[in-house]
Design a protein around this motif. Structure first.
Motif, PDB file in Angstrom:
ATOM      1  N   ALA A   1       0.835  -1.206   0.000  1.00  0.00           N
ATOM      2  CA  ALA A   1       0.000   0.000   0.000  1.00  0.00           C
ATOM      3  C   ALA A   1       0.869   1.255   0.000  1.00  0.00           C
ATOM      4  O   ALA A   1       0.555   2.234  -0.685  1.00  0.00           O
ATOM      5  CB  ALA A   1      -0.924  -0.005   1.212  1.00  0.00           C
ATOM      6  N   ASN A   2       1.970   1.233   0.760  1.00  0.00           N
ATOM      7  CA  ASN A   2       2.864   2.388   0.786  1.00  0.00           C
ATOM      8  C   ASN A   2       3.541   2.615  -0.562  1.00  0.00           C
ATOM      9  O   ASN A   2       3.674   3.749  -1.030  1.00  0.00           O
ATOM     10  CB  ASN A   2       3.930   2.205   1.871  1.00  0.00           C
ATOM     11  CG  ASN A   2       3.383   2.436   3.271  1.00  0.00           C
ATOM     12  OD1 ASN A   2       2.507   3.269   3.471  1.00  0.00           O
ATOM     13  ND2 ASN A   2       3.895   1.689   4.235  1.00  0.00           N
ATOM     14  N   VAL A   3       3.977   1.527  -1.194  1.00  0.00           N
ATOM     15  CA  VAL A   3       4.613   1.648  -2.507  1.00  0.00           C
ATOM     16  C   VAL A   3       3.612   2.166  -3.530  1.00  0.00           C
ATOM     17  O   VAL A   3       3.928   3.052  -4.343  1.00  0.00           O
ATOM     18  CB  VAL A   3       5.199   0.297  -2.960  1.00  0.00           C
ATOM     19  CG1 VAL A   3       5.694   0.381  -4.402  1.00  0.00           C
ATOM     20  CG2 VAL A   3       6.348  -0.124  -2.044  1.00  0.00           C
ATOM     21  N   ALA A   4       2.384   1.655  -3.501  1.00  0.00           N
ATOM     22  CA  ALA A   4       1.361   2.105  -4.442  1.00  0.00           C
ATOM     23  C   ALA A   4       1.049   3.587  -4.232  1.00  0.00           C
ATOM     24  O   ALA A   4       0.918   4.356  -5.201  1.00  0.00           O
ATOM     25  CB  ALA A   4       0.094   1.265  -4.276  1.00  0.00           C
TER      26      ALA A   4
ATOM     27  N   GLY B   1      15.061   8.885  -8.745  1.00  0.00           N
ATOM     28  CA  GLY B   1      13.851   9.251  -8.014  1.00  0.00           C
ATOM     29  C   GLY B   1      12.991   8.048  -7.700  1.00  0.00           C
ATOM     30  O   GLY B   1      12.482   7.901  -6.575  1.00  0.00           O
ATOM     31  N   ILE B   2      12.807   7.164  -8.670  1.00  0.00           N
ATOM     32  CA  ILE B   2      11.980   5.968  -8.454  1.00  0.00           C
ATOM     33  C   ILE B   2      12.639   5.045  -7.437  1.00  0.00           C
ATOM     34  O   ILE B   2      11.977   4.529  -6.521  1.00  0.00           O
ATOM     35  CB  ILE B   2      11.742   5.237  -9.790  1.00  0.00           C
ATOM     36  CG1 ILE B   2      10.864   6.085 -10.701  1.00  0.00           C
ATOM     37  CG2 ILE B   2      11.100   3.869  -9.552  1.00  0.00           C
ATOM     38  CD1 ILE B   2      10.703   5.533 -12.100  1.00  0.00           C
ATOM     39  N   ALA B   3      13.949   4.823  -7.575  1.00  0.00           N
ATOM     40  CA  ALA B   3      14.658   3.954  -6.628  1.00  0.00           C
ATOM     41  C   ALA B   3      14.566   4.507  -5.210  1.00  0.00           C
ATOM     42  O   ALA B   3      14.346   3.757  -4.238  1.00  0.00           O
ATOM     43  CB  ALA B   3      16.120   3.807  -7.050  1.00  0.00           C
ATOM     44  N   SER B   4      14.706   5.817  -5.065  1.00  0.00           N
ATOM     45  CA  SER B   4      14.634   6.436  -3.738  1.00  0.00           C
ATOM     46  C   SER B   4      13.233   6.323  -3.162  1.00  0.00           C
ATOM     47  O   SER B   4      13.067   6.027  -1.969  1.00  0.00           O
ATOM     48  CB  SER B   4      15.043   7.911  -3.835  1.00  0.00           C
ATOM     49  OG  SER B   4      16.324   8.053  -4.384  1.00  0.00           O
ATOM     50  N   ALA B   5      12.218   6.539  -3.999  1.00  0.00           N
ATOM     51  CA  ALA B   5      10.837   6.476  -3.531  1.00  0.00           C
ATOM     52  C   ALA B   5      10.463   5.070  -3.093  1.00  0.00           C
ATOM     53  O   ALA B   5       9.830   4.874  -2.045  1.00  0.00           O
ATOM     54  CB  ALA B   5       9.893   6.955  -4.635  1.00  0.00           C
ATOM     55  N   VAL B   6      10.862   4.078  -3.871  1.00  0.00           N
ATOM     56  CA  VAL B   6      10.552   2.689  -3.521  1.00  0.00           C
ATOM     57  C   VAL B   6      11.286   2.287  -2.247  1.00  0.00           C
ATOM     58  O   VAL B   6      10.722   1.611  -1.372  1.00  0.00           O
ATOM     59  CB  VAL B   6      10.919   1.754  -4.690  1.00  0.00           C
ATOM     60  CG1 VAL B   6      10.805   0.294  -4.255  1.00  0.00           C
ATOM     61  CG2 VAL B   6      10.015   2.014  -5.884  1.00  0.00           C
ATOM     62  N   THR B   7      12.543   2.714  -2.111  1.00  0.00           N
ATOM     63  CA  THR B   7      13.299   2.397  -0.892  1.00  0.00           C
ATOM     64  C   THR B   7      12.635   3.007   0.330  1.00  0.00           C
ATOM     65  O   THR B   7      12.482   2.337   1.366  1.00  0.00           O
ATOM     66  CB  THR B   7      14.741   2.925  -1.017  1.00  0.00           C
ATOM     67  OG1 THR B   7      15.386   2.304  -2.127  1.00  0.00           O
ATOM     68  CG2 THR B   7      15.530   2.623   0.249  1.00  0.00           C
ATOM     69  N   MET B   8      12.226   4.280   0.213  1.00  0.00           N
ATOM     70  CA  MET B   8      11.586   4.932   1.348  1.00  0.00           C
ATOM     71  C   MET B   8      10.281   4.254   1.733  1.00  0.00           C
ATOM     72  O   MET B   8      10.021   3.993   2.917  1.00  0.00           O
ATOM     73  CB  MET B   8      11.327   6.403   1.045  1.00  0.00           C
ATOM     74  CG  MET B   8      10.551   7.129   2.147  1.00  0.00           C
ATOM     75  SD  MET B   8      10.307   8.881   1.827  1.00  0.00           S
ATOM     76  CE  MET B   8      11.961   9.495   2.139  1.00  0.00           C
ATOM     77  N   SER B   9       9.448   3.935   0.751  1.00  0.00           N
ATOM     78  CA  SER B   9       8.132   3.383   1.060  1.00  0.00           C
ATOM     79  C   SER B   9       8.198   1.935   1.525  1.00  0.00           C
ATOM     80  O   SER B   9       7.366   1.496   2.317  1.00  0.00           O
ATOM     81  CB  SER B   9       7.223   3.486  -0.177  1.00  0.00           C
ATOM     82  OG  SER B   9       7.808   2.856  -1.294  1.00  0.00           O
TER      83      SER B   9
END
Length: 309
Positions: A148-151, A204-212
């Motif tokens: 859910a966080n990744v989505a 940006g995508i790699a950072s966002a996925v790592t954070m979520s």
């Protein structure tokens, strides 16, 4: 001893210095307007310089000079007039395609005058207003799963990238052409920008996925991670998503051949670094304490340290 008083006094001093510079620059500009047809045409178009000067000299130049002596009324008058002129001149330039450089000058003066006004009146800029209401820092619900966080994060990326990398740059580029303030960029700018955009988007995508996935939250202030993320790109820089976003903005400007979009990205980096980042890091320190302080001291904000892993 109250440490805030000397800080406020210094800030007020900087605000007064800005208004002094603005008064001198305004006076020099008016001298140029009356002596140089090129300056007059570029900044005022077909407007009557005598009529404009009758209002602008007392309300901009003189008021800025008064503000330089610490007169708050002068700072308020100069700032209000500068904002009004910026809006009026932008409207005129949009319909007439004249005075575009004057618009840019007045927009910059309006923004800087507003900051200087806060410094003179309050001794500080109330940046905390940025994180009020829907933008206030709040941890994400702990019961929400990784998927859910990744989505949610991917949805945020689509929304923000669409707004800040497509809509706003397109609008800025249109005004740049309409106001006739465009500058020619090298022929290699567009392909170079495309390569940079792809690389920055991957970051940006790699950072966002790592954070979520690792942080139990999203990049959005209203649903922030519940755990301090020191993985993936966050091992190298503290704010890889900001690095990616700013770089993306520059890349879009290169692709569009718009120096104003590049400037928009640069201004965004300054706004984020000096207004948003201190508030975000204060929130992280309050929630994660010594863990965040150690991370902050070990990993740079913008540029990775060579040899660290």
């Amino acid at each position: 001893m109250n440490r805030e008083a000397p800080t406020a006094s210094r800030a007020q001093g900087w605000g007064r210095i800005y208004f002094a510079v603005q008064a001198v620059a305004g006076l020099a500009w008016w001298v140029g307007v009356f002596l140089s047809p090129a300056i007059r045409t570029a900044t005022l178009g077909s407007l009557d310089p005598v009529l404009v000067a009758a209002f602008d000299v007392p309300l901009f130049v003189v008021a800025s000079a008064w503000a330089a002596f610490g007169v708050r009324t002068g700072a308020m008058v100069a700032t209000s007039w500068t904002g009004l002129v910026a809006v009026a001149l932008a409207t005129y330039a949009t319909f007439s395609t004249e005075a575009g450089w004057g618009v840019l000058i007045m927009l910059a003066a309006a923004a800087c005058s507003t900051i200087a006004l806060f410094l003179v009146v309050e001794g500080r800029v109330p940046t905390e207003l940025i994180v009020r209401g829907p933008f206030a820092f709040r941890p994400a619900p702990t019961l929400r799963g990784v998927a859910a966080n990744v989505a949610a994060t991917m949805g945020q990326l689509a929304l923000f990238w669409g707004l800040f990398l497509v809509v706003l740059p397109s609008v800025i580029c249109w005004f740049e052409q309409r106001w006739a303030v465009s500058l020619a960029l090298p022929s290699t700018a567009a392909p170079a920008g495309l390569v940079v955009l792809v690389l920055a988007s991957c970051l940006g995508i790699a950072s966002a996925v790592t954070m979520s996935s690792a942080g139990g939250g999203t990049p959005l202030p209203s649903a922030m991670p519940n755990r301090l993320v020191i993985a993936g790109p966050y091992r190298w820089v503290r704010n890889p998503m900001a690095v990616a976003g700013i770089t993306q903005g520059v890349a879009v400007g290169l692709i569009l051949g718009s120096w104003l979009v590049v400037a928009y990205a640069a201004i965004g980096s300054l706004l984020w670094n000096y207004a948003v980042r201190p508030l975000e890091e204060a929130d992280l320190e309050s929630r994660f304490g010594a863990e965040f302080r150690h991370y902050r001291d070990s990993v740079r904000c913008w540029i990775p340290r060579v040899g660290r892993n």
